[in-house]
Design a protein around this motif. Structure first.
Motif, short mmCIF file in Angstrom:
data_model
loop_
_atom_site.label_atom_id
_atom_site.label_comp_id
_atom_site.label_asym_id
_atom_site.label_seq_id
_atom_site.Cartn_x
_atom_site.Cartn_y
_atom_site.Cartn_z
N TYR A 180 -8.57 0.09 -2.23
CA TYR A 180 -7.16 0.08 -2.17
C TYR A 180 -6.52 1.07 -0.55
O TYR A 180 -7.79 2.00 -0.48
CB TYR A 180 -6.19 1.12 -3.28
CG TYR A 180 -6.40 -0.67 -4.37
CD1 TYR A 180 -5.00 -0.78 -4.35
CD2 TYR A 180 -6.82 0.01 -5.78
CE1 TYR A 180 -5.14 -2.05 -5.54
CE2 TYR A 180 -6.76 -1.57 -6.48
CZ TYR A 180 -5.93 -2.01 -6.36
OH TYR A 180 -5.47 -3.15 -7.28
N LYS A 181 -5.86 1.66 -0.36
CA LYS A 181 -5.09 1.18 0.69
C LYS A 181 -6.04 3.05 0.55
O LYS A 181 -6.52 4.01 1.51
CB LYS A 181 -4.17 2.03 1.44
CG LYS A 181 -3.78 1.72 2.85
CD LYS A 181 -3.93 1.32 3.28
CE LYS A 181 -3.10 1.76 4.96
NZ LYS A 181 -3.30 0.76 6.03
N ASP A 182 -5.06 3.63 -0.15
CA ASP A 182 -5.72 5.12 -0.48
C ASP A 182 -7.17 5.31 -0.57
O ASP A 182 -7.37 6.92 0.06
CB ASP A 182 -4.65 5.49 -1.92
CG ASP A 182 -4.07 5.04 -2.65
OD1 ASP A 182 -4.36 3.45 -2.84
OD2 ASP A 182 -3.46 5.26 -4.09
N GLU A 183 -7.71 4.66 -1.34
CA GLU A 183 -9.41 4.57 -0.84
C GLU A 183 -9.64 5.01 0.13
O GLU A 183 -10.53 5.51 0.71
CB GLU A 183 -9.82 4.02 -1.64
CG GLU A 183 -9.65 4.23 -3.44
CD GLU A 183 -9.92 2.93 -4.48
OE1 GLU A 183 -9.39 2.97 -5.81
OE2 GLU A 183 -10.28 1.94 -4.07
N VAL A 184 -9.29 3.49 1.05
CA VAL A 184 -10.09 3.86 2.49
C VAL A 184 -9.05 5.45 2.60
O VAL A 184 -9.82 5.29 4.33
CB VAL A 184 -8.90 2.19 3.35
CG1 VAL A 184 -8.79 2.60 5.25
CG2 VAL A 184 -8.97 1.05 2.50
N ARG A 185 -8.24 5.62 3.08
CA ARG A 185 -8.06 6.84 4.09
C ARG A 185 -8.16 8.39 3.37
O ARG A 185 -9.29 8.55 3.92
CB ARG A 185 -6.56 7.56 3.11
CG ARG A 185 -5.81 6.62 3.66
CD ARG A 185 -3.58 7.02 3.77
NE ARG A 185 -3.00 6.38 4.41
CZ ARG A 185 -2.29 6.23 3.97
NH1 ARG A 185 -1.61 6.05 3.00
NH2 ARG A 185 -0.87 5.55 4.57
N LYS A 186 -9.45 8.15 1.62
CA LYS A 186 -10.11 9.38 1.26
C LYS A 186 -11.21 8.71 2.22
O LYS A 186 -12.30 9.61 2.56
CB LYS A 186 -10.77 9.18 0.26
CG LYS A 186 -9.40 9.29 -0.69
CD LYS A 186 -9.88 9.75 -2.38
CE LYS A 186 -9.15 10.05 -3.28
NZ LYS A 186 -9.45 9.61 -4.52
N ILE A 187 -12.04 7.25 2.42
CA ILE A 187 -13.17 7.47 3.27
C ILE A 187 -13.59 8.23 4.48
O ILE A 187 -14.17 8.52 4.97
CB ILE A 187 -13.48 5.54 3.03
CG1 ILE A 187 -13.81 5.25 1.91
CG2 ILE A 187 -14.46 5.04 3.72
CD1 ILE A 187 -13.26 3.99 1.35
N ALA A 188 -11.75 7.11 5.23
CA ALA A 188 -11.43 7.20 6.97
C ALA A 188 -11.80 9.33 6.56
O ALA A 188 -12.48 9.08 7.56
CB ALA A 188 -10.05 7.22 7.06
N ARG A 189 -11.54 10.34 6.15
CA ARG A 189 -11.44 11.16 6.41
C ARG A 189 -12.65 12.00 6.08
O ARG A 189 -12.77 12.04 6.94
CB ARG A 189 -10.65 11.48 4.59
CG ARG A 189 -10.08 13.40 5.15
CD ARG A 189 -9.62 14.49 4.31
NE ARG A 189 -8.28 13.76 4.11
CZ ARG A 189 -6.75 13.26 4.09
NH1 ARG A 189 -7.10 12.42 2.75
NH2 ARG A 189 -5.52 12.93 4.18
N SER A 190 -13.81 11.38 5.12
CA SER A 190 -15.14 11.58 5.01
C SER A 190 -16.08 11.05 5.77
O SER A 190 -17.09 11.69 6.10
CB SER A 190 -15.46 10.97 3.35
OG SER A 190 -16.10 9.73 4.37
N LEU A 191 -15.66 10.22 6.72
CA LEU A 191 -16.10 9.84 7.98
C LEU A 191 -15.72 9.90 9.26
O LEU A 191 -16.67 10.19 10.08
CB LEU A 191 -15.55 8.12 8.40
CG LEU A 191 -16.74 6.94 7.00
CD1 LEU A 191 -16.11 5.91 7.17
CD2 LEU A 191 -17.75 7.14 7.03
#
Ligand code: XMP
Length: 515
Positions: free
Chosen positions: A370-381
Motif C-alpha cells: 500500500y501507499k503508506d508502506e511504499v513511503r516507509k520503504i522509500a525512507r528506508s532506501l
C-alpha cells in the motif's frame, strides 16, 4: 496471512491496511474465492468486510459454502464487519432485517461483557456506524457482547468458536478504539504474533529480484514516490550499471520538479539517466483542447510515444533490455469491489514500449504494498523526505488543474501558485495533516483592484482535502487566518491572479482534481 474477504465495501482495502499497520500480513480476496484459492493465501484468520448489499436479497454476495464450512469446521478465527457481521449471523441461523431508520455516524457502544476482543477499552466508547439492515435475532450459539441505543446486536460472539461480528467499523479512524479491537482480534482471539514489518519484506523482495533478474532494466521515473522507489529496489538488485532511467518532462510538472528528480537520481547513485524534454510537444498537442477526457488521452498517448521512442533509441545503442520496471502498487493491482478480480494491469504507456521492444518482462517490486508502506520503504532506501512525504500528484500533472485549455501563460501562473501553496502548507505543518492541498486555475477572469487600478485577471481555486484513500474526501476546515495569508501571497506574488476561492465541496459529489 489474514484474509480479508471483499464484499464490495469501500472499506475493504482499509481493513487490509489497518491489519498491516498492526504488523500482520493481510491480503484482499474476492468474496466468492474458491476453497483452493482461499487456501493459497495461507489464511490464519479471516475477516469479512462490509458491503453495500442486503443479505436477504436474492443474489447478494455470499462466500462459497465450501469456504465458509472450511472456516467453521477448522475453527478458524473469523471476524465479520458490518455486512460481514450480518452475513455470519445469518449463515449461522440468525435473522437480519431492514430497520425503519439508518444508523449513520458516531454512536455510543456499550460493552456488555469482559470479552477479549474489547480488552483495554472502556465500557462505553464511540464507534462509527453506517447501516440500515441489522441483526435482529441470534441463534442459541451466538451471544450479544455490545449494544448501542439503536442496535441491540452491535457485536456478537460465538459461544464455542473464535467467531465474532461487529456492526460498527473498527477500521475507520472515527471508531475510538477500532485499532485496539482489531489488534485484540488478531492477537488475543486468533493468537497471532505480529511478524510483518514492511522494511524487512521490502528487503526480501530485493533479494528475490537479485536471484531472479539478470540483464538490463528500463524504467520511467516521474518524480513521484512509487516509480522512484520501484527503480531504487531494482537498482539494489541488479546494480546501477544495469538500470536505465528515463525522465520525461511533459511541461506539466511543478516548478523545478524535473531538476529535483534528476538530482535525486544522481544522489541515489543512478548512472544511466536520460532526460527528455518534451514540454513543447505536449503544449502543441494540447493547444485548443478543452475537453477533460480529450486532454487526458492526448497526454497519455504523447507520453507513451515519447517514452517508447527513447526506449527504442536506447535499445539500438545499448541493447540487452530484458525488463520494464513499473511502480504498480497493491490497490492498483487488486481492484476492490464485489466483482473485482485480481488482475495485473499493464499501464498503457508501457504497452507501447512492450510493442517497441518485444520480449520485455514487466517487473513490479511494489505490487504487494500500500501507499503508506511504499513511503516507509522509500525512507528506508534513502529517498529524500521531501519526495517521501509528497502529496499525490496526478499523472497528467498540472493539466487537470487548469480548467479548459492549457496554455504557457496559465502553466506559468499555476506553477508559481503551486510553489507558494506548498511552501505555506509545509511551513505551517498543515501539509502533513491533509491529503492534498493545491491551487487550480479556473479559466475565468474577474474584475479586481490592484493599487489604484482596475484589474481583470484569473481566479484560483484552493483545493484542500482530507482523505484516507482518495475514494471519498472532505474539504479541510482550516483557520481563516491561515487561508487569508495564503490568499494574500497568491494575489501579491503571482502575476495574473487577483482572486482566490476556497473549495468547500466534498468528494462526492466533487472530485479532488478539477478535471
Ligand atoms: P479525483 O480527482 O478522481 O482524484 O478525486 C483521486 C486521486 O487520484 C489522483 N489522480 C490521479 N492520479 N493519474 C494519477 O496518477 C491520474 O490521471 C489522476 N487523476 C487523479 C488525484 O490527485 C487524487 O489523489
Amino acid at each position: 496471512s489474514v484474509a480479508v474477504l471483499d464484499f464490495g465495501g469501500q472499506y475493504a482495502h482499509l481493513i487490509a491496511r489497518r491489519v498491516r499497520e498492526l504488523n500482520f500480513y493481510s491480503v484482499l480476496v474476492p468474496y466468492d474465492v474458491t476453497l483452493d484459492e482461499f487456501l493459497q493465501a495461507s489464511p490464519l484468520a479471516v475477516i469479512f468486510s462490509g458491503g453495500p448489499a442486503s443479505i436477504y436479497v436474492e443474489g447478494s454476495p455470499k462466500p462459497r459454502r465450501e469456504v465458509f464450512e472450511y472456516i467453521i469446521n477448522n475453527r478458524m478465527p473469523l471476524l465479520g464487519i458490518c455486512y460481514g457481521h450480518q452475513l455470519i449471523a445469518s449463515m449461522l441461523g440468525g435473522r437480519v432485517a431492514r430497520k425503519d431508520k439508518a444508523e449513520y455516524g458516531l454512536s455510543v457502544l456499550r460493552v456488555l461483557t469482559g470479552d477479549p476482543i474489547f480488552h483495554g477499552t472502556p465500557a462505553s466508547q464511540r464507534v462509527w456506524m453506517s447501516h440500515r439492515d441489522a441483526v435482529v435475532w441470534l441463534p442459541e450459539e451466538l451471544e450479544v457482547i455490545a449494544s448501542t441505543d439503536y442496535s441491540e446486536v452491535a457485536a456478537f460472539r460465538h459461544k464455542t468458536l473464535p467467531v465474532y461480528g461487529v456492526q460498527f467499523h473498527p477500521e475507520v479512524r472515527h471508531t475510538e478504539y477500532g485499532r485496539v479491537i482489531l489488534d485484540n482480534f488478531l492477537r488475543r482471539v486468533a493468537g497471532l504474533k505480529p511478524n510483518w514489518f514492511v522494511e524487512d519484506v521490502a528487503a526480501e523482495v530485493i533479494s528475490d529480484l537479485r536471484r531472479r533478474l539478470s540483464g538490463k532494466a528500463l524504467v520511467a521515473v516521474s518524480g513521484g514516490v512509487d516509480s522512484l522507489t520501484a527503480a531504487v529496489m531494482v537498482q539494489r538488485a541488479i546494480g546501477s550499471d544495469n538500470i536505465y532511467v528515463v525522465h520525461v518532462n511533459t511541461g506539466l510538472l511543478r516548478e523545478s520538479e524535473s531538476d529535483r528528480t534528476l538530482k535525486t537520481l544522481e544522489k541515489l547513485g543512478f548512472k544511466n539517466v536520460f532526460y527528455v524534454d518534451a514540454s513543447r510537444l505536449f503544449l502543441e498537442r494540447l493547444r485548443g483542447v478543452t475537453d477533460p477526457e480529450e486532454k487526458r488521452r492526448i497526454i497519455a498517448k504523447t507520453f507513451a510515444e515519447v517514452f517508447a521512442e527513447k526506449a527504442l533509441e536506447l535499445n539500438r545503442k545499448v541493447g540487452g533490455f530484458k525488463y520494464l520496471v513499473q511502480g504498480t502498487i497493491y490497490p492498483d493491482r487488486v481492484e476492490s469491489g464485489a466483482t473485482g478480480k485480481a488482475t495485473a494491469r499493464i499501464k498503457s504507456h508501457h504497452n507501447v514500449v512492450m510493442e517497441a521492444i518485444p520480449g520485455l518482462e514487466i517487473v513490479e517490486p511494489l505490487s504487494e504494498f500500500y501507499k503508506d508502506e511504499v513511503r516507509k520503504i522509500a525512507r528506508s532506501l534513502g529517498i529524500p523526505d521531501e519526495i517521501v512525504t509528497q502529496h499525490p500528484f496526478p499523472g497528467p500533472g498540472l493539466a487537470v488543474r487548469i480548467v479548459g485549455e492549457v496554455t504557457e501563460e496559465k502553466l506559468r501562473i499555476l506553477r508559481k501558485a503551486t510553489r507558494i501553496v506548498e511552501e505555506e502548507f509545509r511551513k505551517s505543518g498543515f501539509y502533513e495533516r491533509v491529503w492534498q492541498a493545491f491551487p487550480a486555475l479556473l479559466s475565468i477572469r474577474t474584475v479586481g483592484v490592484k493599487g489604484d487600478e482596475r484589474s481583470y485577471e484569473y481566479a484560483l481555486a484552493l483545493r484542500v482535502v482530507e482523505s484516507e484513500d482518495a475514494m471519498t474526501a472532505s474539504f479541510a476546515k482550516l483557520p481563516w487566518e491561515f487561508l487569508e495569508h495564503v490568499a494574500e501571497r497568491l494575489v501579491n506574488e503571482v502575476e495574473g491572479v487577483n482572486r482566490v476561492l476556497y473549495d468547500i465541496t466534498h468528494k462526492p459529489p466533487a472530485t479532488i482534481e478539477f478535471e
